[in-house]
Structure formats: structure tokens, C-alpha cells
Design a protein around this motif. Structure first.
Motif, PDB file in Angstrom:
ATOM      1  N   PRO A 127       0.840  -1.219   0.000  1.00  0.00           N
ATOM      2  CA  PRO A 127       0.000   0.000   0.000  1.00  0.00           C
ATOM      3  C   PRO A 127       0.865   1.255   0.000  1.00  0.00           C
ATOM      4  N   LEU A 128       0.467   2.219  -0.814  1.00  0.00           N
ATOM      5  CA  LEU A 128       1.326   3.384  -1.034  1.00  0.00           C
ATOM      6  C   LEU A 128       1.612   4.138   0.261  1.00  0.00           C
ATOM      7  N   ASP A 129       0.665   4.150   1.188  1.00  0.00           N
ATOM      8  CA  ASP A 129       0.894   4.880   2.440  1.00  0.00           C
ATOM      9  C   ASP A 129       1.776   4.103   3.412  1.00  0.00           C
ATOM     10  N   GLU A 130       2.191   2.888   3.030  1.00  0.00           N
ATOM     11  CA  GLU A 130       3.101   2.107   3.875  1.00  0.00           C
ATOM     12  C   GLU A 130       4.516   2.021   3.291  1.00  0.00           C
ATOM     13  N   VAL A 131       4.739   2.660   2.160  1.00  0.00           N
ATOM     14  CA  VAL A 131       6.050   2.584   1.507  1.00  0.00           C
ATOM     15  C   VAL A 131       7.012   3.540   2.215  1.00  0.00           C
ATOM     16  N   PRO A 132       8.120   3.037   2.761  1.00  0.00           N
ATOM     17  CA  PRO A 132       9.063   3.922   3.463  1.00  0.00           C
ATOM     18  C   PRO A 132       9.892   4.759   2.499  1.00  0.00           C
ATOM     19  N   MET A 133      10.472   5.816   3.025  1.00  0.00           N
ATOM     20  CA  MET A 133      11.418   6.692   2.321  1.00  0.00           C
ATOM     21  C   MET A 133      10.809   7.352   1.084  1.00  0.00           C
ATOM     22  N   GLN A 134       9.528   7.740   1.197  1.00  0.00           N
ATOM     23  CA  GLN A 134       8.888   8.430   0.079  1.00  0.00           C
ATOM     24  C   GLN A 134       8.884   9.938   0.332  1.00  0.00           C
ATOM     25  N   GLY A 135       9.268  10.687  -0.673  1.00  0.00           N
ATOM     26  CA  GLY A 135       9.316  12.131  -0.576  1.00  0.00           C
ATOM     27  C   GLY A 135       8.072  12.779  -1.147  1.00  0.00           C
ATOM     28  N   PRO A 136       8.120  14.148  -1.199  1.00  0.00           N
ATOM     29  CA  PRO A 136       9.282  14.938  -0.801  1.00  0.00           C
ATOM     30  C   PRO A 136       9.259  15.295   0.686  1.00  0.00           C
ATOM     31  N   ASP A 137      10.411  15.145   1.322  1.00  0.00           N
ATOM     32  CA  ASP A 137      10.613  15.569   2.708  1.00  0.00           C
ATOM     33  C   ASP A 137      12.048  16.104   2.767  1.00  0.00           C
ATOM     34  N   ILE A 138      12.194  17.367   2.412  1.00  0.00           N
ATOM     35  CA  ILE A 138      13.527  17.949   2.235  1.00  0.00           C
ATOM     36  C   ILE A 138      14.294  18.015   3.551  1.00  0.00           C
ATOM     37  N   GLU A 139      13.621  18.355   4.639  1.00  0.00           N
ATOM     38  CA  GLU A 139      14.333  18.475   5.913  1.00  0.00           C
ATOM     39  C   GLU A 139      14.869  17.110   6.368  1.00  0.00           C
ATOM     40  N   ALA A 140      14.064  16.081   6.225  1.00  0.00           N
ATOM     41  CA  ALA A 140      14.538  14.738   6.581  1.00  0.00           C
ATOM     42  C   ALA A 140      15.689  14.314   5.668  1.00  0.00           C
ATOM     43  N   ALA A 141      15.601  14.682   4.397  1.00  0.00           N
ATOM     44  CA  ALA A 141      16.675  14.343   3.462  1.00  0.00           C
ATOM     45  C   ALA A 141      17.969  15.052   3.847  1.00  0.00           C
ATOM     46  N   LYS A 142      17.885  16.333   4.222  1.00  0.00           N
ATOM     47  CA  LYS A 142      19.080  17.078   4.635  1.00  0.00           C
ATOM     48  C   LYS A 142      19.697  16.458   5.893  1.00  0.00           C
ATOM     49  N   ALA A 143      18.845  16.008   6.810  1.00  0.00           N
ATOM     50  CA  ALA A 143      19.356  15.393   8.037  1.00  0.00           C
ATOM     51  C   ALA A 143      20.150  14.125   7.716  1.00  0.00           C
ATOM     52  N   LEU A 144      19.633  13.336   6.770  1.00  0.00           N
ATOM     53  CA  LEU A 144      20.351  12.119   6.382  1.00  0.00           C
ATOM     54  C   LEU A 144      21.659  12.456   5.677  1.00  0.00           C
ATOM     55  N   MET A 145      21.665  13.509   4.864  1.00  0.00           N
ATOM     56  CA  MET A 145      22.908  13.937   4.218  1.00  0.00           C
ATOM     57  C   MET A 145      23.955  14.306   5.275  1.00  0.00           C
ATOM     58  N   ALA A 146      23.518  14.996   6.322  1.00  0.00           N
ATOM     59  CA  ALA A 146      24.450  15.378   7.392  1.00  0.00           C
ATOM     60  C   ALA A 146      24.977  14.140   8.111  1.00  0.00           C
ATOM     61  N   GLU A 147      24.066  13.185   8.391  1.00  0.00           N
ATOM     62  CA  GLU A 147      24.493  11.954   9.062  1.00  0.00           C
ATOM     63  C   GLU A 147      25.485  11.158   8.205  1.00  0.00           C
ATOM     64  N   ALA A 148      25.367  11.319   6.900  1.00  0.00           N
ATOM     65  CA  ALA A 148      26.275  10.618   5.981  1.00  0.00           C
ATOM     66  C   ALA A 148      27.593  11.364   5.800  1.00  0.00           C
ATOM     67  N   GLY A 149      27.711  12.533   6.445  1.00  0.00           N
ATOM     68  CA  GLY A 149      28.920  13.341   6.273  1.00  0.00           C
ATOM     69  C   GLY A 149      28.934  14.100   4.967  1.00  0.00           C
ATOM     70  N   MET A 150      27.753  14.323   4.393  1.00  0.00           N
ATOM     71  CA  MET A 150      27.637  14.967   3.093  1.00  0.00           C
ATOM     72  C   MET A 150      26.818  16.252   3.187  1.00  0.00           C
ATOM     73  N   ALA A 151      26.872  16.922   4.305  1.00  0.00           N
ATOM     74  CA  ALA A 151      26.065  18.123   4.493  1.00  0.00           C
ATOM     75  C   ALA A 151      26.400  19.201   3.474  1.00  0.00           C
ATOM     76  N   ASP A 152      27.639  19.203   2.987  1.00  0.00           N
ATOM     77  CA  ASP A 152      28.037  20.219   1.990  1.00  0.00           C
ATOM     78  C   ASP A 152      27.703  19.786   0.565  1.00  0.00           C
ATOM     79  N   GLY A 153      27.133  18.616   0.426  1.00  0.00           N
ATOM     80  CA  GLY A 153      26.712  18.164  -0.888  1.00  0.00           C
ATOM     81  C   GLY A 153      27.828  17.535  -1.709  1.00  0.00           C
ATOM     82  N   PHE A 154      27.492  17.141  -2.919  1.00  0.00           N
ATOM     83  CA  PHE A 154      28.460  16.544  -3.846  1.00  0.00           C
ATOM     84  C   PHE A 154      27.888  16.611  -5.248  1.00  0.00           C
ATOM     85  N   THR A 155      28.697  16.240  -6.225  1.00  0.00           N
ATOM     86  CA  THR A 155      28.255  16.228  -7.619  1.00  0.00           C
ATOM     87  C   THR A 155      28.017  14.794  -8.079  1.00  0.00           C
ATOM     88  N   LEU A 156      26.926  14.582  -8.798  1.00  0.00           N
ATOM     89  CA  LEU A 156      26.533  13.246  -9.231  1.00  0.00           C
ATOM     90  C   LEU A 156      26.125  13.312 -10.703  1.00  0.00           C
TER      91      LEU A 156
END
Length: 534
Positions: free
Chosen positions: A349-378
Motif C-alpha cells: 500500500p502506497l501509504d506504507e512505503v518507506p522513504m517516500q518524498g518529498p521531505d527535504i528536511e529529513a533528506a538534509k538530516a540524512l545527508m548530514a548523518e552521511a557526512g555529506m552536508a556540503d553536498g556533492f556532484t553526481l
């Protein structure tokens, strides 16, 4: 101008998918018999015989080898030349094709398959059980390099009983075996064909299948010509004398060719282009449900995509609805973890699917936890000829920019992309593919760890692979569904891929084209039942 609403087929598709599972569950109880009436589409009662149909193609098949070439662009065309033992019907059933009937042992491990007699290859030779055993043994041998080998991993032995009977023994029960013996990688060809070292390339010159059409000519960057197979085993089929696929450079040129009657039929890669032909007399527009999906793949071989928190951050930053709107407007369905045509029967069910966006603040928090708060090029890879990818790439670049990721867009030809795919060097890329209507065939080859699966995205997820093994071996429908729901939670939570949307199939034909039905996979089976009125 008529925009035919074919949405009633959605309910048929859903009910049919349920039927496919029932077929697998009951296969041990009774034989299944050939149903020629259900093949390829409805037989016409007043068909006109003869004539050549010209169909426009935007994406050229890289090659016409159904054993080694994985591109969907290849499958769309080669299903008209090559056949397996079963046909994947639009209603989700595995209907006997080159098979005539089959029975299954009580333990679900031994399939005894009676073959249709009187079937001839395009070479003129008669098909026998020896050819069937050779073809499927070739596919399942990983050393032969077929991308479909993983689908046959449970096959332990194939024995020729007599000229028209084969026995397939499995190492573990596999409820989706009949669908596996279909047409994506399941073609039957003459025994010993690949003994010739030039055989793979020879398939671009002459076909050796049993299908309703045989290859006339393949001219890269120009055309694929198919001719009616005069020895085809279905009496009176096909109706057309031939099909000329014209390779066109872009959607604009396709629409011009359609208006000028240089092509009779097209499948639009950008459904919103339908607006440009809605008011042209003599053109019929039809909309069909889909088993296709568009996706973002995240290859873990490419840093920092090997970091789980980075993949999760990307998933949370993606607004799928916005990407679909930019790509195809409202002509599709936003996905969770399965294509739209499988959602009701098999989807989390779509409302049970984890890690679905958009949730920019949660995404930024995970980037910081990954040591990538300053971003990168992909680098994001897109494929020439897949028009939806261009606006989608621009939209995705804007979305990921919000969490500090700079996206460089790289367009490549399909052949280059396929080589990256096969060599498991996918990186960060858009994908566009269709599935047969069964969760084992959707997931196993793509996501099971090697060597049983191909694990194209280098996911290497042990728990997910165990769930895929369990799901494939389970014939009870309810238990099987629960297993695949657990798998989908793991898939969405650890993000080797982000399924975006299923684009509806939109076809446009001139009014002399009749009886064409678009298969939900996007493959052109329906041309085997199409005729022209003049």
C-alpha cells in the motif's frame, strides 16, 4: 477525433493478474490446455488479408538477439518473430503457445509439457522437444551470458521424453515457471544454433524463430522490415503481408510522419504529444493500461551511492508527482514499489512505503548523518530516444539541488546504456522497462544477489534475497503476497531503485488500421492480429 477510453481494461488486467496466481497455485491439480483464441489479441471476423503496415519507432533495437539483448526496444519487436512455450496474456495468465498442454507433479517440482505439433522454424525445419531442451538449457547456463539466466535458476534438469514432450525438473517449487517460459527470454530456436560463433550477429540478418513474422531486413538508423511467415502454425494468421518499422529521430518527426500518412501507427513515448494530433481527421487515439515503469537506479558501485543514508536522502528529496507531471503530464500513475498494473494484487500500500518524498528536511538530516552536508556532484545518465527523460532530468536536478546535490546530465545511446547495465556499472541513471505480470519475474533477476540473480545495482542484500527465494517457492497466494510485501519494504527502505511512474500506453493509428490491441508490457504482440482496410 476520438480519444477511446480503454480504462475498462484496467479492471480486466487486475482480475487477470489474480487469475495468473490461481493458475500457478492450482497447477498441481489439473492440466492446462492450449487456448489459441487468447493469443496476441482478438481474432477478427472480417479481416482483410494482405498489405503492409508502417509503424514509427523512436528507439531502435540495439540488436535482434532474444537470448543476449536485454533492451525493451528489442523485445517489442522480436516477440513477433520468436516464441516461447507460453504467452503472457494481458490478463496475467500464462497461456500455452508452443506448448499444447502441461501437468505438474504433486510436489510442484516436475513439469511435463506436451508440445504443439507441426510448428516450423523460419528455417523450414520442424520444432521438436530437442529444440526446446536446447534453447532453455542455453539460456539457463550463466556462461552463455543471457541476462535471462537468473529467471531459470530453479531449473535443475530438462529431459526430452519424446519428439513432442519435455520434462522440466526444478530444484525448488517455482509458481511462476510457466510465465518464465514466455517470450522475453524464452524463445525456442533450432538446436545447436549458437554452435556457430557468428550466430549472435546472424540474428540481425535472418530470424530463426517460429513467430508469425520473419525478419526481412534490419538497417540500423533506418528500418526493421518483417515479412509474413508463410509457414506459420496458426491457420490464417497473420493478416498482414509485412510490417515496416521506420526509425525516426524524435517525437516531432514521428508526429509529422503520422500526419503525412508516412506511418500508419505509432506508440507515443511522450503521451502528452497526443494533444498535437487530437483534431486531425482520420486518426484514432487510444489509451491503454501499462505494466511498464520508469525508475531512478542507484548503483552501489558508484560512490557515494554505496552509502545507505545518501540513497535514502535522495529518495526523500524526490517528488515523483512533479517528475511525472514534467515528463508525461497526467498520462500515468505514480508508483510505490511495483508497476501500476501489479499494484492491487501485489503492491505494498502506497501509504506504507518507506522513504517516500518529498521531505527535504529529513533528506538534509540524512545527508548530514552521511557526512555529506556540503553536498556533492553526481552524474545522471539518460538515454537518447526516451523523450520523457529530458524534462525528468531537469526536474530531478532541481529537486536534488535542494539538498546540496549537483546533478550533471549525461545522455548516452541505448547500446552504451545496456553495456553499463550488463556490466553492473549503472551508476545513477534513469531506467524504463516492462515486466511480465508476476512478482518473481519483476524482482528476482534484477535484485537477487549473484550468482542466482544478476543484482544489476550491486545491492547485495542478503535478507531481500532470502525473501525472493521464499516468494518464488511459495504457491499459496496469500503467503506469497505477504512475502513480497516484506521484500518491497526492504526495497524501498534501502533504495537500490526509486520507481517513479507507469506511463499509460498511448497509440495513434490512421483509420485504415484495424484490430490493433496494445499489450500492457508495451510489446507489439497486437500486430499479429492487425489488418488494413485497404
Amino acid at each position: 477525433m476520438l480519444l477511446s477510453q480503454v480504462f475498462r481494461r484496467r479492471s480486466l488486467l487486475r482480475s487477470g493478474l489474480m487469475g495468473a496466481v490461481v493458475l500457478g497455485s492450482l497447477a498441481t491439480a489439473m492440466p492446462t490446455f492450449a487456448q489459441a483464441d487468447g493469443l496476441y489479441g482478438p481474432a477478427a471476423t472480417d479481416a482483410v488479408l494482405g498489405g503492409r503496415l508502417n509503424m514509427g519507432l523512436l528507439v531502435e533495437p540495439p540488436a535482434l538477439d532474444p537470448f543476449h539483448q536485454a533492451a525493451d526496444a528489442r523485445i517489442r519487436v522480436t516477440v513477433l518473430m520468436y516464441q516461447g512455450l507460453f504467452y503472457e496474456s494481458p490478463t496475467g495468465e500464462a497461456i500455452p503457445l508452443l506448448a499444447e498442454s502441461y501437468t505438474v507433479s504433486d510436489d510442484g517440482l516436475v513439469y511435463t509439457i506436451k508440445l504443439r505439433e507441426g510448428v516450423k522454424f523460419h528455417t523450414g525445419a520442424e520444432m521438436t522437444a530437442e529444440d526446446v531442451a536446447y534453447s532453455y538449457n542455453y539460456i539457463r547456463d550463466a556462461e552463455n551470458g543471457s541476462p535471462g539466466a537468473g529467471d531459470f535458476a530453479a531449473v535443475d534438469d530438462i529431459v526430452v521424453i519424446d519428439d513432442y514432450t519435455v520434462e522440466i525438473t526444478l530444484s525448488a517449487a517455482n509458481a511462476s515457471l510457466p510465465m518464465t517460459l514466455g517470450n522475453k527470454y524464452g524463445a525456442v530456436i533450432p538446436a545447436g544454433y549458437f554452435d556457430d560463433e557468428n550466430a549472435k550477429n546472424a540474428m540481425n540478418v535472418a530470424s530463426v524463430g517460429t513467430g508469425p513474422f520473419k525478419l526481412g531486413e534490419f538497417v540500423p538508423n533506418s528500418q526493421v522490415v518483417l515479412e509474413k511467415n508463410p509457414d506459420y502454425w496458426e491457420q490464417g494468421m497473420p493478416y498482414l503481408d509485412g510490417i515496416d518499422f521506420s526509425i525516426l529521430p524524435n517525437s516531432a518527426s514521428m508526429l509529422v510522419a503520422l500526419r503525412n500518412n508516412r506511418v500508419d501507427l505509432v506508440a507515443l513515448s511522450r503521451p502528452q504529444d497526443v494533444q498535437q494530433v487530437q483534431n486531425i481527421a482520420g486518426l484514432e487515439i487510444e489509451r491503454w493500461p501499462s505494466l511498464g515503469q520508469t525508475a531512478i537506479d542507484l548503483g552501489a558501485e558508484t560512490a557515494p551511492l554505496d552509502n545507505l543514508k545518501v540513497r535514502q536522502a535522495i529518495s526523500l528529496a524526490v517528488d515523483k508527482q512533479e517528475v511525472m507531471q514534467a515528463s508525461i503530464g497526467d498520462f500515468g500513475t505514480v508508483l510505490g514499489t511495483v508497476p501500476a498494473g501489479l499494484q492491487e494484487q501485489w503492491g505494498l500500500p502506497l501509504d506504507e512505503v518507506p522513504m517516500q518524498g518529498p521531505d527535504i528536511e529529513a533528506a538534509k538530516a540524512l545527508m548530514a548523518e552521511a557526512g555529506m552536508a556540503d553536498g556533492f556532484t553526481l552524474t545522471l545518465t539518460t538515454i537518447n530516444g526516451y523523450d520523457w527523460m529530458d524534462p525528468a532530468a531537469v526536474t530531478l536536478r532541481e529537486q536534488l539541488g535542494e539538498i546540496g546535490i549537483t546533478v550533471d546530465i549525461q545522455r548516452v545511446d541505448l547500446g552504451v546504456w545496456i553495456n553499463n547495465f550488463r556490466s553492473k556499472q549503472m551508476g545513477f541513471t534513469f531506467n524504463d522497462w516492462a515486466t511480465q505480470p508476476d512478482p518473481n519475474l519483476l524482482f528476482y533477476r534484477h535484485f537477487h544477489k549473484a550468482p542466482e540473480g544478476a543484482d544489476f545495482r550491486n545491492w547485495a542484500n542478503d535478507s531481500a534475497s532470502a525473501l525472493l527465494d521464499e516468494g518464488r517457492a511459495t504457491s499459496d497466494q496469500a503467503k506469497r503476497r505477504e512475502i513480497y510485501l516484506e521484500f518491497q519494504k526492504e526495497l524501498a527502505d534501502t533504495v537500490p531503485t526509486i520507481m517513479l511512474f507507469s506511463p499509460d500506453h498511448i497509440t495513434v493509428r490512421n483509420d485504415r488500421v484495424h484490430n490493433y490491441v496494445q499489450h500492457p508490457t508495451g510489446w507489439y504482440y497486437g500486430l499479429a492480429r492487425t489488418y488494413l482496410s485497404e
